[in-house]
Scaffold this motif. Structure first.
Motif, PDB file in Angstrom:
ATOM      1  N   LYS A 259       0.840  -1.203   0.000  1.00 52.62           N
ATOM      2  CA  LYS A 259       0.000   0.000   0.000  1.00 52.62           C
ATOM      3  C   LYS A 259       0.876   1.256   0.000  1.00 52.62           C
ATOM      4  CE  LYS A 259      -4.364   1.421   1.787  1.00 52.62           C
ATOM      5  NZ  LYS A 259      -5.375   0.869   0.915  1.00 52.62           N
ATOM      6  N   LYS A 260       1.987   1.226   0.753  1.00 53.72           N
ATOM      7  CA  LYS A 260       2.900   2.367   0.783  1.00 53.72           C
ATOM      8  C   LYS A 260       3.558   2.582  -0.578  1.00 53.72           C
ATOM      9  CE  LYS A 260       4.074   2.244   5.680  1.00 53.72           C
ATOM     10  NZ  LYS A 260       5.157   2.051   6.655  1.00 53.72           N
ATOM     11  N   VAL A 261       3.960   1.495  -1.226  1.00 53.82           N
ATOM     12  CA  VAL A 261       4.580   1.602  -2.552  1.00 53.82           C
ATOM     13  C   VAL A 261       3.570   2.155  -3.561  1.00 53.82           C
ATOM     14  CG1 VAL A 261       5.538   0.264  -4.478  1.00 53.82           C
ATOM     15  CG2 VAL A 261       6.328  -0.163  -2.159  1.00 53.82           C
ATOM     16  N   GLY A 262       2.344   1.667  -3.499  1.00 56.56           N
ATOM     17  CA  GLY A 262       1.303   2.182  -4.389  1.00 56.56           C
ATOM     18  C   GLY A 262       1.042   3.659  -4.164  1.00 56.56           C
ATOM     19  N   THR A 263       0.975   4.047  -2.892  1.00 56.71           N
ATOM     20  CA  THR A 263       0.776   5.461  -2.565  1.00 56.71           C
ATOM     21  C   THR A 263       1.938   6.298  -3.069  1.00 56.71           C
ATOM     22  OG1 THR A 263      -0.527   4.889  -0.611  1.00 56.71           O
ATOM     23  CG2 THR A 263       0.396   7.104  -0.686  1.00 56.71           C
ATOM     24  N   LEU A 264       3.169   5.794  -2.896  1.00 53.85           N
ATOM     25  CA  LEU A 264       4.341   6.527  -3.380  1.00 53.85           C
ATOM     26  C   LEU A 264       4.307   6.701  -4.896  1.00 53.85           C
ATOM     27  CD1 LEU A 264       7.548   5.406  -1.471  1.00 53.85           C
ATOM     28  CD2 LEU A 264       6.709   7.711  -1.819  1.00 53.85           C
ATOM     29  N   LEU A 265       3.883   5.674  -5.618  1.00 50.56           N
ATOM     30  CA  LEU A 265       3.807   5.787  -7.072  1.00 50.56           C
ATOM     31  C   LEU A 265       2.745   6.804  -7.503  1.00 50.56           C
ATOM     32  CD1 LEU A 265       4.271   2.072  -8.176  1.00 50.56           C
ATOM     33  CD2 LEU A 265       5.848   3.977  -8.542  1.00 50.56           C
ATOM     34  N   VAL A 266       1.604   6.798  -6.818  1.00 53.56           N
ATOM     35  CA  VAL A 266       0.547   7.771  -7.147  1.00 53.56           C
ATOM     36  C   VAL A 266       1.016   9.184  -6.802  1.00 53.56           C
ATOM     37  CG1 VAL A 266      -1.800   8.528  -6.605  1.00 53.56           C
ATOM     38  CG2 VAL A 266      -1.320   6.098  -6.920  1.00 53.56           C
ATOM     39  N   VAL A 267       1.676   9.345  -5.651  1.00 52.77           N
ATOM     40  CA  VAL A 267       2.186  10.661  -5.260  1.00 52.77           C
ATOM     41  C   VAL A 267       3.279  11.111  -6.236  1.00 52.77           C
ATOM     42  CG1 VAL A 267       3.449  11.916  -3.464  1.00 52.77           C
ATOM     43  CG2 VAL A 267       1.525  10.470  -2.837  1.00 52.77           C
ATOM     44  N   ALA A 268       4.108  10.181  -6.707  1.00 54.41           N
ATOM     45  CA  ALA A 268       5.142  10.529  -7.690  1.00 54.41           C
ATOM     46  C   ALA A 268       4.508  11.005  -9.002  1.00 54.41           C
ATOM     47  CB  ALA A 268       6.061   9.340  -7.941  1.00 54.41           C
ATOM     48  N   LEU A 269       3.442  10.332  -9.420  1.00 56.01           N
ATOM     49  CA  LEU A 269       2.704  10.785 -10.615  1.00 56.01           C
ATOM     50  C   LEU A 269       2.118  12.176 -10.393  1.00 56.01           C
ATOM     51  CD1 LEU A 269       0.821   7.541 -11.680  1.00 56.01           C
ATOM     52  CD2 LEU A 269       2.505   8.792 -13.040  1.00 56.01           C
ATOM     53  N   LEU A 270       1.550  12.381  -9.232  1.00 61.99           N
ATOM     54  CA  LEU A 270       0.964  13.669  -8.877  1.00 61.99           C
ATOM     55  C   LEU A 270       2.038  14.755  -8.828  1.00 61.99           C
ATOM     56  CD1 LEU A 270      -1.672  15.025  -7.981  1.00 61.99           C
ATOM     57  CD2 LEU A 270      -1.130  14.340  -5.653  1.00 61.99           C
ATOM     58  N   PHE A 271       3.184  14.427  -8.239  1.00 62.51           N
ATOM     59  CA  PHE A 271       4.305  15.363  -8.154  1.00 62.51           C
ATOM     60  C   PHE A 271       4.794  15.733  -9.551  1.00 62.51           C
ATOM     61  CE2 PHE A 271       8.926  16.132  -7.160  1.00 62.51           C
ATOM     62  CZ  PHE A 271       8.729  17.290  -6.434  1.00 62.51           C
ATOM     63  N   GLY A 272       4.879  14.742 -10.437  1.00 58.76           N
ATOM     64  CA  GLY A 272       5.273  15.017 -11.818  1.00 58.76           C
ATOM     65  C   GLY A 272       4.273  15.907 -12.538  1.00 58.76           C
ATOM     66  N   LEU A 273       3.002  15.665 -12.300  1.00 53.29           N
ATOM     67  CA  LEU A 273       1.949  16.481 -12.919  1.00 53.29           C
ATOM     68  C   LEU A 273       2.000  17.923 -12.407  1.00 53.29           C
ATOM     69  CD1 LEU A 273      -0.470  16.293 -14.846  1.00 53.29           C
ATOM     70  CD2 LEU A 273      -1.892  15.790 -12.866  1.00 53.29           C
ATOM     71  N   VAL A 274       2.189  18.093 -11.109  1.00 52.89           N
ATOM     72  CA  VAL A 274       2.299  19.438 -10.531  1.00 52.89           C
ATOM     73  C   VAL A 274       3.521  20.152 -11.101  1.00 52.89           C
ATOM     74  CG1 VAL A 274       2.825  20.672  -8.378  1.00 52.89           C
ATOM     75  CG2 VAL A 274       1.005  18.974  -8.418  1.00 52.89           C
ATOM     76  N   ASN A 275       4.635  19.434 -11.193  1.00 50.14           N
ATOM     77  CA  ASN A 275       5.842  20.043 -11.753  1.00 50.14           C
ATOM     78  C   ASN A 275       5.683  20.388 -13.227  1.00 50.14           C
ATOM     79  OD1 ASN A 275       7.660  20.293  -9.599  1.00 50.14           O
ATOM     80  ND2 ASN A 275       8.135  18.123  -9.685  1.00 50.14           N
ATOM     81  N   PHE A 276       4.891  19.613 -13.946  1.00 50.09           N
ATOM     82  CA  PHE A 276       4.674  19.863 -15.366  1.00 50.09           C
ATOM     83  C   PHE A 276       3.732  21.048 -15.603  1.00 50.09           C
ATOM     84  CE2 PHE A 276       2.291  19.003 -19.310  1.00 50.09           C
ATOM     85  CZ  PHE A 276       3.339  19.064 -20.218  1.00 50.09           C
ATOM     86  N   LEU A 277       2.696  21.168 -14.778  1.00 53.41           N
ATOM     87  CA  LEU A 277       1.674  22.189 -15.017  1.00 53.41           C
ATOM     88  C   LEU A 277       1.916  23.502 -14.275  1.00 53.41           C
ATOM     89  CD1 LEU A 277      -1.522  19.945 -14.881  1.00 53.41           C
ATOM     90  CD2 LEU A 277      -0.390  20.873 -16.903  1.00 53.41           C
ATOM     91  N   VAL A 278       2.299  23.431 -13.018  1.00 53.66           N
ATOM     92  CA  VAL A 278       2.356  24.628 -12.176  1.00 53.66           C
ATOM     93  C   VAL A 278       3.752  25.250 -12.128  1.00 53.66           C
ATOM     94  CG1 VAL A 278       1.931  25.518  -9.847  1.00 53.66           C
ATOM     95  CG2 VAL A 278       0.459  23.735 -10.792  1.00 53.66           C
ATOM     96  N   LYS A 279       4.780  24.416 -12.076  1.00 54.98           N
ATOM     97  CA  LYS A 279       6.141  24.923 -11.903  1.00 54.98           C
ATOM     98  C   LYS A 279       6.573  25.905 -12.989  1.00 54.98           C
ATOM     99  CE  LYS A 279      10.801  23.342 -10.869  1.00 54.98           C
ATOM    100  NZ  LYS A 279      11.627  22.160 -10.663  1.00 54.98           N
ATOM    101  N   PRO A 280       6.293  25.656 -14.272  1.00 58.75           N
ATOM    102  CA  PRO A 280       6.713  26.635 -15.293  1.00 58.75           C
ATOM    103  C   PRO A 280       6.064  28.008 -15.102  1.00 58.75           C
ATOM    104  CG  PRO A 280       6.134  24.555 -16.334  1.00 58.75           C
ATOM    105  CD  PRO A 280       5.741  24.451 -14.904  1.00 58.75           C
ATOM    106  N   VAL A 281       4.817  28.024 -14.660  1.00 58.70           N
ATOM    107  CA  VAL A 281       4.141  29.302 -14.425  1.00 58.70           C
ATOM    108  C   VAL A 281       4.840  30.059 -13.294  1.00 58.70           C
ATOM    109  CG1 VAL A 281       1.972  30.376 -13.719  1.00 58.70           C
ATOM    110  CG2 VAL A 281       1.941  28.413 -15.267  1.00 58.70           C
TER     111      VAL A 281
END
Length: 126
Positions: free
Chosen positions: A34-56
Motif C-alpha cells: 500500500k505504501k509503494v502504491g501510494t508513493l507511485l501515485v504521489v510521484a505521478l501527482l508530483f510530476g503532474l504538478v511540476n509539469f503544469l504549475v512549476k513553469p508558471v
C-alpha cells in the motif's frame, strides 16, 4: 513512454528517501504494498504538478531567479512539494509534508536523489 516510467520511478524513489530521512514528511499505510502504491501515485501527482504549475511559477519568479542566482528554484520546488502534499490530502492519500522548512529540505533531498536516480536508470535513449 519508457522515459516517463523511468522518471516516475525515480521520483517515487526520491520521495521515499525524503520520507525516510525527514520525520515531518509522512507516508502511512497498512502494508508495504500500500505504501509503494501510494508513493507511485504521489510521484505521478508530483510530476503532474511540476509539469503544469512549476513553469508558471518560474516565469513569475524570473526576476527573483536572476537576483538570487537561481536559489529561488529551491523555494519553488518546496512549494511544489507542499502543493503535492495538499492535493494528496484532498485525494485521501496518506502523504503529508508538515511545514515550509521541511518542504525545503524535502525538495533538496528529492532533487538530489531524483537527479542521481535519473542518471543511474536507463531512459531508453541511445
Amino acid at each position: 513512454m519508457k522515459q516517463f516510467v523511468v522518471k516516475t520511478i525515480a521520483n517515487a524513489g526520491a520521495l521515499a528517501v525524503a520520507v525516510g530521512l525527514l520525520d515531518k514528511i509522512s507516508l502511512t499505510g497498512s502494508s508495504t504494498g500500500k505504501k509503494v502504491g501510494t508513493l507511485l501515485v504521489v510521484a505521478l501527482l508530483f510530476g503532474l504538478v511540476n509539469f503544469l504549475v512549476k513553469p508558471v511559477l518560474q516565469v513569475l519568479a524570473f526576476p527573483l531567479l536572476i537576483l538570487t542566482l537561481g536559489l529561488i528554484t529551491l523555494v519553488i520546488n518546496a512549494l511544489m512539494l507542499l502543493l503535492t502534499s495538499w492535493i494528496a490530502g484532498k485525494l485521501d492519500l496518506s502523504f503529508h509534508v508538515s511545514g515550509f522548512g521541511t518542504a525545503v529540505m524535502g525538495a533538496l533531498i528529492v532533487s538530489i536523489v531524483s537527479w542521481a536516480l535519473n542518471m543511474a536508470l536507463p531512459d531508453g535513449k541511445d
